[in-house]
Design an enzyme around this catalytic site. Structure first.
Site, PDB file in Angstrom:
ATOM      1  N   ASP A 278      -0.728  35.679 -28.945  1.00 63.97           N
ATOM      2  CA  ASP A 278      -0.440  34.286 -29.288  1.00 63.97           C
ATOM      3  C   ASP A 278      -1.171  33.293 -28.382  1.00 63.97           C
ATOM      4  O   ASP A 278      -1.050  32.085 -28.546  1.00 63.97           O
ATOM      5  CB  ASP A 278       1.077  34.044 -29.194  1.00 63.97           C
ATOM      6  CG  ASP A 278       1.514  32.706 -29.761  1.00 63.97           C
ATOM      7  OD1 ASP A 278       0.949  32.281 -30.777  1.00 63.97           O
ATOM      8  OD2 ASP A 278       2.415  32.074 -29.173  1.00 63.97           O
TER       9      ASP A 278
ATOM     10  N   SER B 216       2.970  27.226 -33.277  1.00 59.21           N
ATOM     11  CA  SER B 216       2.916  28.419 -34.112  1.00 59.21           C
ATOM     12  C   SER B 216       4.075  28.388 -35.107  1.00 59.21           C
ATOM     13  O   SER B 216       5.208  28.076 -34.744  1.00 59.21           O
ATOM     14  CB  SER B 216       3.024  29.684 -33.249  1.00 59.21           C
ATOM     15  OG  SER B 216       1.979  29.740 -32.304  1.00 59.21           O
TER      16      SER B 216
ATOM     17  N   GLN C  70      -1.747  34.597 -38.129  1.00 54.09           N
ATOM     18  CA  GLN C  70      -0.818  33.547 -37.699  1.00 54.09           C
ATOM     19  C   GLN C  70      -1.164  32.240 -38.394  1.00 54.09           C
ATOM     20  O   GLN C  70      -2.341  31.946 -38.643  1.00 54.09           O
ATOM     21  CB  GLN C  70      -0.888  33.344 -36.180  1.00 54.09           C
ATOM     22  CG  GLN C  70       0.089  32.300 -35.652  1.00 54.09           C
ATOM     23  CD  GLN C  70      -0.011  32.122 -34.150  1.00 54.09           C
ATOM     24  OE1 GLN C  70      -0.713  31.253 -33.675  1.00 54.09           O
ATOM     25  NE2 GLN C  70       0.694  32.963 -33.401  1.00 54.09           N
TER      26      GLN C  70
END
Length: 288
Positions: A207, A231, A281
């Protein structure tokens, strides 16, 4: 000073407070919200603690529902969805101060021999990580010296990150740039020999840079930020065993950004070019 890799292992070592309920620390940082990779990594630890050790994680799908508060513990509640002959499924809900901030579904697969194999190679040839500067070194070269806050952050960073392409600092340097990025990464110290720790550490790292691919055509990665980023969801598929304290190449691209959201895809390879992990993502981007 504690090695940042040791601090990461400690961060992933959850306290069990009841059957299938775990508590994770959330360090007091100067960030507005808890780092999403931390919550995903800790949730995966909680799921893994309730499964048989002979079934590694093969996939996870997660949603970031609310921003977490730094410095406040997070409770992870695990639901044992299924224990099959080959697959195990767990659902994890992360709760902070009575509010659900994150949920994750993880699947574990008993290893088996496949009847065929194939993979896509890395998108391009890249230099070895040892030949590339660290992010901190690039920033020192550009700024002359790091501000004290950034210097402290660099010392606490659990992963060594080296961008394949030099960082862009000025708006005119992004013109015509493709929405692609690649970085070499590895933990800054040994992480031990527990495969679940390495999987959760890499989940943490996944991430850190993925949404860079969305921003590259729009603004310099290390100049003044024009967007608030968050996110929204995160998915990973683990294809082969790996160690997160050995170099891996994170090849990232963004096929589309529209409607205030940007999609990013990543493929993670080892130094021999074997694909280890796939990542997808979506992030929210709002002008400041």
């Amino acid at each position: 000073m504690t090695n940042p890799a040791e601090s990461l292992v400690a961060l992933l070592d959850l306290e069990q407070i009841e059957v299938d309920i775990f508590r994770g620390r959330s360090p007091q940082e100067s960030l507005q919200r808890v780092f999403g990779g931390q919550v995903a990594g800790q949730a995966l630890v909680a799921a893994g603690r309730t499964t048989e050790g002979d079934r590694p994680v093969h996939s996870l799908h997660a949603y970031f529902l609310r921003p977490g508060r730094p410095g406040v513990p997070i409770v992870y509640q695990v639901e044992r969805v299924r224990d099959g002959r080959s697959f195990t499924t767990r659902r994890v809900t992360a709760v902070q101060q009575g509010r659900t901030i994150f949920n994750l579904t993880a699947s574990f697969h008993k290893p088996e021999q496949g009847s065929f194999e194939h993979q896509l190679p890395p998108a391009r040839e890249v230099p070895d990580p040892e030949s590339l500067p660290t992010v901190a070194d690039e920033m020192r070269e550009h700024l002359g010296a790091l501000p004290e806050q950034l210097e402290r952050m660099a010392r606490r960073q659990p992963f060594d990150i080296r961008y394949v392409d030099r960082l862009r600092w000025k708006p005119d340097e992004v013109e015509g740039a493709e929405p692609r990025s690649a970085v070499w990464m590895r933990a800054v110290g040994p992480l031990g020999d527990d495969p679940l720790v390495h999987t959760c550490a890499l989940t943490y790292a996944s991430d850190m840079t993925l949404l860079d691919a969305v921003r590259i055509p729009v603004e310099p990665l290390w100049g003044p930020r024009g967007f608030d980023m968050a996110s929204l969801d995160h998915a990973m598929w683990f294809h082969r065993p790996f160690r997160a304290d050995e170099w891996f190449l994170y090849d990232q691209e963004s096929p589309i950004a529209t409607g205030g959201r940007g999609l990013a895809r990543g493929r993670i390879y080892d130094r021999e070019g074997r694909m280890l992990v796939s990542v997808v993502q979506e992030g929210l981007f709002r002008a400041l």
